[in-house]
Design a protein around this motif. Structure first.
Motif: not given
Length: 267
Positions: A52-61, A65-70
């Motif tokens: 389900x494609x969102x309108x916005x992703x809000x993410x911690x860094x 299992x990884x990072x917001x960079x990845x």
């Protein structure tokens, strides 16, 4: 500027901390956001985005299992998802750690903890990116405005172009750095130059100086979009002849106001 409202948004929150998820969700609800999906890490986020494609992703860094960079790299490498609005929430303040996010065209980088005012501005920026409202100008028809967008980041160019398209501006050419821009200025006619500051070969400051020294196009208004936080550098940019400076990531509403001022200034 936007016809959408926060209640229209579908947001995916990527946050490993249950306490932080609860806090951010409460703050989003205070901004009238009601559709909030929650995941704890990168893989879950990718699976949810593809379902389900969102309108916005809000993410911690950082996640287990990884990072917001990845996560952002994977989103930007997918042609169907590359323009998905992305907002980072982090206590990170080091410029070099945040630069990749700025160059990737995130809608906002919120400090942790952030205020309601921070969140409200970021939500409005997202709504502006998703909405269309033609720029009303006294001296120009928005559809006739010719803009040169200069940035070595392809994604940053795409975000700027999306904002311009939403304002009814479609006659846009792209340049990958200042050297490329100077060649295009010699070959084409423009009404406005929007340029990044940090670029290889010829940077935004050098491009501005060469434009102002030219007999052919020294009259062109120049807007600089910069992630450069050094006050001395920005002072040099202003002295070189830039007409307006906006931050990266920028607020589309501010860009609209600056564009209206620059293009309607017949002095």
């Amino acid at each position: 500027m936007h016809s959408l409202s926060p209640s229209d948004l579908n947001i995916l929150l990527v946050e490993p901390s249950a306490m932080q998820r609860k806090l951010i969700t409460q703050q989003l609800q205070q901004e009238s956001v009601v559709a909030i999906d929650q995941v704890t890490g990168r893989q879950q986020a990718l699976e949810r985005i593809r379902a389900v494609r969102p309108d916005l992703v809000i993410s911690a860094l950082h996640y287990a299992d990884g990072s917001a960079v990845e996560l952002l790299q994977q989103i930007r490498s997918d042609a169907e998802l590359e323009q998905l609005p992305f907002m980072l929430v982090s206590s990170e303040t080091r410029r070099e750690q945040l630069e990749s996010f700025k160059q990737s065209g995130v809608v906002a980088i919120l400090p942790k903890p952030f205020t309601r005012a921070h969140l409200g501005k970021a939500i409005n920026a997202t709504l502006d990116l998703l909405s269309h409202e033609e720029l009303e100008l006294e001296l120009y028809d928005a559809e006739s405005v010719r803009v040169l967008v200069v940035d070595d980041s392809r994604m940053a160019r795409k975000v700027i172009i999306k904002v311009l398209n939403n304002l009814g501006i479609h006659r846009i050419r792209e340049a990958v750095d200042g050297a490329d821009a100077l060649q295009q200025l010699e070959q084409n006619t423009f009404d406005l130059v929007i340029t990044d500051y940090n670029m290889p070969q010829v940077n935004g400051l050098e491009l501005t100086e060469q434009i102002r020294q030219s007999d052919n196009f020294n009259h062109l208004p120049i807007m600089m979009v910069s992630s450069e936080a050094n006050d001395a550098h920005l002072c040099h940019v202003s002295q070189a002849g830039v007409d307006a400076i906006t931050d990266k990531p920028f607020e589309p509403e501010l860009v609209k106001q600056l564009l209206a001022r620059l293009l309607d200034d017949d002095s």
